[in-house]
Design a protein around this motif. Structure first.
Motif, PDB file in Angstrom:
ATOM      1  N   SER A  28       0.845  -1.189   0.000  1.00  0.00           N
ATOM      2  CA  SER A  28       0.000   0.000   0.000  1.00  0.00           C
ATOM      3  C   SER A  28       0.885   1.245   0.000  1.00  0.00           C
ATOM      4  O   SER A  28       2.083   1.179   0.237  1.00  0.00           O
ATOM      5  N   ALA A  29       0.285   2.381  -0.269  1.00  0.00           N
ATOM      6  CA  ALA A  29       1.024   3.637  -0.298  1.00  0.00           C
ATOM      7  C   ALA A  29       1.632   3.939   1.070  1.00  0.00           C
ATOM      8  O   ALA A  29       2.753   4.456   1.165  1.00  0.00           O
ATOM      9  N   GLU A  30       0.921   3.587   2.129  1.00  0.00           N
ATOM     10  CA  GLU A  30       1.441   3.820   3.480  1.00  0.00           C
ATOM     11  C   GLU A  30       2.657   2.946   3.744  1.00  0.00           C
ATOM     12  O   GLU A  30       3.637   3.400   4.338  1.00  0.00           O
ATOM     13  N   ASP A  31       2.608   1.687   3.297  1.00  0.00           N
ATOM     14  CA  ASP A  31       3.748   0.791   3.488  1.00  0.00           C
ATOM     15  C   ASP A  31       4.952   1.258   2.682  1.00  0.00           C
ATOM     16  O   ASP A  31       6.086   1.185   3.139  1.00  0.00           O
ATOM     17  N   LYS A  32       4.715   1.733   1.463  1.00  0.00           N
ATOM     18  CA  LYS A  32       5.808   2.251   0.646  1.00  0.00           C
ATOM     19  C   LYS A  32       6.441   3.470   1.296  1.00  0.00           C
ATOM     20  O   LYS A  32       7.666   3.610   1.321  1.00  0.00           O
ATOM     21  N   ALA A  33       5.620   4.349   1.842  1.00  0.00           N
ATOM     22  CA  ALA A  33       6.132   5.543   2.514  1.00  0.00           C
ATOM     23  C   ALA A  33       6.949   5.155   3.745  1.00  0.00           C
ATOM     24  O   ALA A  33       7.998   5.757   4.025  1.00  0.00           O
ATOM     25  N   GLU A  34       6.493   4.150   4.480  1.00  0.00           N
ATOM     26  CA  GLU A  34       7.213   3.693   5.665  1.00  0.00           C
ATOM     27  C   GLU A  34       8.560   3.086   5.273  1.00  0.00           C
ATOM     28  O   GLU A  34       9.572   3.335   5.925  1.00  0.00           O
ATOM     29  N   GLU A  35       8.597   2.291   4.222  1.00  0.00           N
ATOM     30  CA  GLU A  35       9.851   1.708   3.746  1.00  0.00           C
ATOM     31  C   GLU A  35      10.823   2.798   3.309  1.00  0.00           C
ATOM     32  O   GLU A  35      12.017   2.725   3.587  1.00  0.00           O
ATOM     33  N   ARG A  37      10.889   5.898   4.379  1.00  0.00           N
ATOM     34  CA  ARG A  37      11.339   6.593   5.581  1.00  0.00           C
ATOM     35  C   ARG A  37      12.433   5.795   6.285  1.00  0.00           C
ATOM     36  O   ARG A  37      13.448   6.342   6.712  1.00  0.00           O
TER      37      ARG A  37
END
Length: 100
Positions: A28-35, A37
């Protein structure tokens, strides 16, 4: 309906991995952003650690050279300590981060 043949024990099978046997799942977009970061944080930590090595090597070995100069009555060990500390710092950075 037929089932696929099971491979022999020595035949390679499809990797199941962390996503399971059905294949990779889309992040998901949130998981991609977390990775992203996490990656940026690791990169920043590595950069600051390299700067710390570049500062502490010459300071520590230059300080040891200054102490040796004071005890031995010489004047050249400070320079040797600073240059040696810089060389050791560069080697440590190359060894730790340059082999990836």
């Amino acid at each position: 309906m037929t089932t696929p043949p099971t491979p022999a024990p020595d035949e390679p099978t499809e990797p199941t991995g962390p996503t399971g046997p059905t294949g990779p799942t889309e992040l998901s977009a949130e998981d991609k952003a977390e990775e992203l970061r996490r990656f940026n944080t690791r990169e920043q930590d590595s950069a600051w650690r390299a700067v710390a090595y570049m500062l502490t090597g010459p300071l520590i070995y230059g300080g040891l050279g200054a102490l040796a100069d004071h005890w031995l009555g010489t004047t050249w060990l400070v320079g040797v300590g600073i240059v040696g500390g810089m060389a050791l710092s560069l080697y440590l950075i190359w060894f730790r981060y340059g082999t990836h």
